[in-house]
Design a protein around this motif. Structure first.
Motif, PDB file in Angstrom:
ATOM      1  N   PHE A  60       9.595  13.504  -5.763  1.00 13.70           N
ATOM      2  CA  PHE A  60      10.348  14.727  -4.828  1.00 13.70           C
ATOM      3  C   PHE A  60      11.855  14.474  -4.657  1.00 13.70           C
ATOM      4  O   PHE A  60      12.671  15.344  -4.864  1.00 13.70           O
ATOM      5  CB  PHE A  60       9.668  14.579  -3.519  1.00 13.70           C
ATOM      6  N   ALA A  61      12.281  13.156  -4.511  1.00 10.98           N
ATOM      7  CA  ALA A  61      13.818  12.900  -4.385  1.00 10.98           C
ATOM      8  C   ALA A  61      14.375  13.179  -5.413  1.00 10.98           C
ATOM      9  O   ALA A  61      15.562  13.645  -5.263  1.00 10.98           O
ATOM     10  CB  ALA A  61      13.830  11.512  -3.883  1.00 10.98           C
ATOM     11  N   ALA A  62      13.976  12.683  -6.606  1.00  7.84           N
ATOM     12  CA  ALA A  62      14.891  12.896  -7.894  1.00  7.84           C
ATOM     13  C   ALA A  62      14.700  14.499  -8.109  1.00  7.84           C
ATOM     14  O   ALA A  62      15.820  14.966  -8.457  1.00  7.84           O
ATOM     15  CB  ALA A  62      14.025  12.087  -8.917  1.00  7.84           C
ATOM     16  N   ALA A  63      13.761  15.241  -8.028  1.00  9.96           N
ATOM     17  CA  ALA A  63      13.727  16.632  -8.207  1.00  9.96           C
ATOM     18  C   ALA A  63      14.787  17.188  -7.184  1.00  9.96           C
ATOM     19  O   ALA A  63      15.558  18.095  -7.682  1.00  9.96           O
ATOM     20  CB  ALA A  63      12.446  17.256  -7.867  1.00  9.96           C
ATOM     21  N   PHE A  65      10.635  13.266 -13.472  1.00  6.40           N
ATOM     22  CA  PHE A  65      10.054  12.338 -14.687  1.00  6.40           C
ATOM     23  C   PHE A  65      10.686  11.083 -14.509  1.00  6.40           C
ATOM     24  O   PHE A  65      10.172   9.851 -14.559  1.00  6.40           O
ATOM     25  CB  PHE A  65      10.087  12.847 -15.903  1.00  6.40           C
ATOM     26  N   ALA A  66      12.302  11.340 -14.414  1.00  6.03           N
ATOM     27  CA  ALA A  66      12.980   9.957 -14.552  1.00  6.03           C
ATOM     28  C   ALA A  66      12.839   9.353 -12.940  1.00  6.03           C
ATOM     29  O   ALA A  66      12.778   7.997 -12.907  1.00  6.03           O
ATOM     30  CB  ALA A  66      14.366  10.542 -14.297  1.00  6.03           C
ATOM     31  N   GLY A  67      12.545  10.048 -12.084  1.00  8.06           N
ATOM     32  CA  GLY A  67      12.498   9.481 -10.572  1.00  8.06           C
ATOM     33  C   GLY A  67      11.146   8.476 -10.573  1.00  8.06           C
ATOM     34  O   GLY A  67      11.128   7.483  -9.979  1.00  8.06           O
ATOM     35  N   ILE A  68       9.930   9.125 -11.239  1.00 13.56           N
ATOM     36  CA  ILE A  68       8.813   8.130 -11.022  1.00 13.56           C
ATOM     37  C   ILE A  68       8.783   6.880 -12.013  1.00 13.56           C
ATOM     38  O   ILE A  68       8.421   5.927 -11.592  1.00 13.56           O
ATOM     39  CB  ILE A  68       7.563   9.076 -11.308  1.00 13.56           C
ATOM     40  N   GLY A 123       0.915  -1.317   0.112  1.00 18.13           N
ATOM     41  CA  GLY A 123      -0.132  -0.048  -0.086  1.00 18.13           C
ATOM     42  C   GLY A 123       0.842   1.128   0.115  1.00 18.13           C
ATOM     43  O   GLY A 123       0.295   2.323  -0.379  1.00 18.13           O
ATOM     44  N   PHE A 124       2.088   1.312   0.473  1.00 18.14           N
ATOM     45  CA  PHE A 124       2.997   2.341   0.457  1.00 18.14           C
ATOM     46  C   PHE A 124       3.547   2.676  -0.772  1.00 18.14           C
ATOM     47  O   PHE A 124       4.251   3.710  -1.187  1.00 18.14           O
ATOM     48  CB  PHE A 124       4.201   2.051   1.399  1.00 18.14           C
ATOM     49  N   PHE A 125       3.172   2.014  -1.828  1.00 20.02           N
ATOM     50  CA  PHE A 125       3.679   2.145  -3.236  1.00 20.02           C
ATOM     51  C   PHE A 125       3.259   3.416  -3.771  1.00 20.02           C
ATOM     52  O   PHE A 125       3.899   4.104  -4.318  1.00 20.02           O
ATOM     53  CB  PHE A 125       3.103   1.241  -4.440  1.00 20.02           C
ATOM     54  N   TRP A 126       1.805   3.884  -3.354  1.00 14.64           N
ATOM     55  CA  TRP A 126       1.370   5.048  -3.917  1.00 14.64           C
ATOM     56  C   TRP A 126       2.297   6.179  -3.452  1.00 14.64           C
ATOM     57  O   TRP A 126       2.348   7.303  -3.899  1.00 14.64           O
ATOM     58  CB  TRP A 126      -0.146   5.218  -3.513  1.00 14.64           C
ATOM     59  N   LEU A 127       2.304   6.138  -1.819  1.00 18.05           N
ATOM     60  CA  LEU A 127       3.248   7.298  -1.277  1.00 18.05           C
ATOM     61  C   LEU A 127       4.473   7.468  -1.871  1.00 18.05           C
ATOM     62  O   LEU A 127       5.134   8.558  -2.021  1.00 18.05           O
ATOM     63  CB  LEU A 127       3.177   6.708   0.181  1.00 18.05           C
ATOM     64  N   PHE A 128       5.091   6.268  -2.145  1.00 16.64           N
ATOM     65  CA  PHE A 128       6.417   6.557  -2.621  1.00 16.64           C
ATOM     66  C   PHE A 128       6.489   7.024  -4.231  1.00 16.64           C
ATOM     67  O   PHE A 128       7.667   7.289  -4.597  1.00 16.64           O
ATOM     68  CB  PHE A 128       7.166   4.898  -2.567  1.00 16.64           C
ATOM     69  N   LEU A 129       5.343   6.767  -4.827  1.00 16.09           N
ATOM     70  CA  LEU A 129       5.272   7.214  -6.243  1.00 16.09           C
ATOM     71  C   LEU A 129       5.561   8.836  -6.091  1.00 16.09           C
ATOM     72  O   LEU A 129       6.517   9.638  -6.809  1.00 16.09           O
ATOM     73  CB  LEU A 129       3.920   7.240  -6.835  1.00 16.09           C
TER      74      LEU A 129
END
Length: 541
Positions: free
Chosen positions: A250-253, A387-390, A239-245
């Motif tokens: 954010f992390a990649a940005a 975009f690359a992060g997601i 269920g944490f998959f959506w949060l980590f999307l």
């Protein structure tokens, strides 16, 4: 041939040919992926089951989307063909051949990567050769927390807690808040003025304090949650998959900003070299930080999200349980690609998009016009990185088994850059086409060609099975020789490349011209006013 018959031919309605072609290629694609049907067709089935023929059929089928976009047809026909191909036929064929699903998802992932790099390279003109680093950030973000690797990390910190306790967490949080507020205050106080030595030193100290605060906070959280290691042997709940999307974006940005801050004062070849080096640094870190990434052995099996109603739908459509994750990821990629295209279109037509183009065309002139160079470049870098992060996270979920540092080598960055250049820099449909062409060549056509010719009596020195990279390179060279502006070029780029060849001709193969808009009207866009041969220069009195 005169211009009038040519324009009349372009205006010919192609609705019926498009529908017929889509129907035929869809039928052949479904048959070529169904083993039982192929067995009943005898020799024809053997021919259609050939890997190379399958790859060609898949390419022709995907070309329907290009024809629907380019040809002059009724709008309902475009929508019908696009929806039927992506939502019905491809999943149907993928049910009988999972590798087809995998290829389709890969095309979507690389299309999103190419769209992100298109902002950095195509619009802002920043040659980034380390783009895959942001892809790796997103992949490891979920690769660590969505697998048993997080349990290994928690166990380690539980055994090496030292003096870390709840007080450390409080100190870390306070230090983070205070230093972040200090950085904002220093930046706001110096707004509109050249940075002084004192302000630079203060900002540097605050940055160091922020890093220290984040480090203390992160370590304290790991130590305090070490007791949960046993319950996380297979990673966080799906269920944490959506949060980590959202976190991967954010992390990649943030990583894009952190990398961009020191390097974006450079440009051209110097920027390319330094981003190449930073991309390699990320890969080497992933290889050496074995506690967090498990090094070259790769992460443990990675979870994917589970959507009960979608799984139930897949079950009713005849998909097996092991295909549910791919079924889910395929439609997730379609949704994300749609959103990314929408964001690209909005950015391209926005003030920030015009600022990127101005910087790309002439950085000095853009600065003279009041465009803040560093901030504008950082926005481009952060947007492309997000975009690359997601997509990195979706890549990790698709891999399921493991991800290793070898998935993020320099060749990946070069490959995405080749998609942008092959499709047409600055062109949204162009880079999607470039991503599809390069991915199909790498994952479907060239491997199938090698497989088809592997058992033939062809000398090894000239056997395509051994020369796939050479064939790939030759195809790119030929494509660039005959289409230097790209397969679907941006109109502005095409006009600049062909400037002076024929002043009266419409923009060469411009998307807008083929889609029925007046090419001369487009030439009147800001900065590129149209001019006839007999028109006087210097304006009209």
């Amino acid at each position: 041939m005169t211009a009038a018959p040519t324009q009349a031919r372009r205006r010919q309605d192609m609705t019926l040919p498009l529908l017929l072609l889509a129907a035929v290629t869809s039928l052949v694609l479904i048959i070529s992926q169904h083993g039982d049907v192929l067995a009943r067709l005898g020799g024809l089935g053997t021919f259609l089951g050939n890997p190379l023929v399958r790859a060609v059929v898949l390419s022709l089928f995907l070309a329907n989307l290009l024809f629907a976009y380019r040809w002059r047809t009724q709008p309902w026909a475009k929508v019908l063909v696009g929806a039927a191909c992506l939502l019905l036929v491809l999943p149907w064929a993928g049910r009988d051949n999972t590798s087809l699903f995998d290829t389709a998802i890969q095309i979507g992932i690389f299309a999103a990567l190419a769209l992100g790099l298109n902002i950095v390279v195509g619009l802002a003109g920043l040659l980034d050769l380390g783009y895959v680093a942001f892809f790796a950030v997103g992949a490891y973000m979920w690769g660590i927390f969505g697998s048993g690797q997080i349990a290994t990390i928690l166990k380690y910190y539980g055994e090496h807690a030292g003096a870390t306790n709840a007080g450390t967490l409080v100190i870390g949080l306070l230090l983070t808040v205070i230093t972040a507020a200090s950085m904002l205050f220093i930046r706001r106080a110096g707004k509109g003025r050249a940075p002084s030595r004192a302000s630079s030193i203060s900002f540097g100290l605050a940055s160091f304090g922020l890093v220290a605060g984040l480090t203390l906070t992160g370590r304290a959280l790991l130590v305090l949650n070490a007791a949960k290691a046993q319950g996380l042997a297979t990673g966080l709940d799906a269920g944490f998959f959506w949060l980590f999307l959202a976190l991967s974006i954010f992390a990649a940005a943030v990583m894009g900003v952190l990398i961009g801050l020191p390097v974006l004062r450079l440009k051209g070849d110097y920027l390319a070299i330094i981003t190449l080096g930073l991309g390699e640094v990320i890969r080497v870190l992933a290889n050496n930080l074995t506690l967090y990434t498990n090094g070259s052995q790769g992460t443990p099996p990675i979870k994917s999200a589970s959507v009960p109603w979608l799984d139930a739908l897949a079950g009713r459509l005849g998909f097996s349980p092991d295909q549910y994750p791919l079924f889910f990821l395929y439609f997730l990629v379609l949704i994300i690609i749609s959103l990314i295209i929408l964001v690209n279109i909005r950015l391209d037509r926005s003030r920030i998009g015009r600022a990127w183009i101005a910087i790309r065309d002439d950085e000095v002139a853009a600065q003279a016009m009041g465009i803040p160079l560093m901030r504008t470049k950082l926005i481009a870098f952060a947007t492309g990185a997000s975009f690359a992060g997601i997509m990195g996270m979706i890549f990790a979920a698709k891999q399921a088994a493991t991800i290793t540092p070898e998935s993020f080598v320099l060749n990946q960055s070069i490959g995405v850059l080749s998609m942008v250049i092959l499709g047409g820099m600055g062109s949204i449909p162009g880079v999607i086409l470039g991503a599809a062409v390069v991915t199909l060549l790498n994952l479907s056509i060239l491997p199938s060609l090698g497989e088809a010719t592997a058992n033939m009596n062809i000398p090894q020195q000239v056997n395509p099975a051994q020369l796939q990279r050479l064939v790939f390179g030759v195809i790119l060279v030929v494509a660039m020789l005959f289409r230097p502006e790209g397969l679907l070029p941006n109109q502005r780029q095409a006009m600049q490349l062909h400037e002076g060849e024929d002043d009266n001709a419409p923009a060469v193969d411009s998307i807008e011209a083929d889609s029925g808009q007046d090419a001369h009207a487009e030439m009147a866009s800001p900065g590129l006013a149209g001019r006839e041969d007999d028109e006087r220069t210097g304006g009209v009195k």
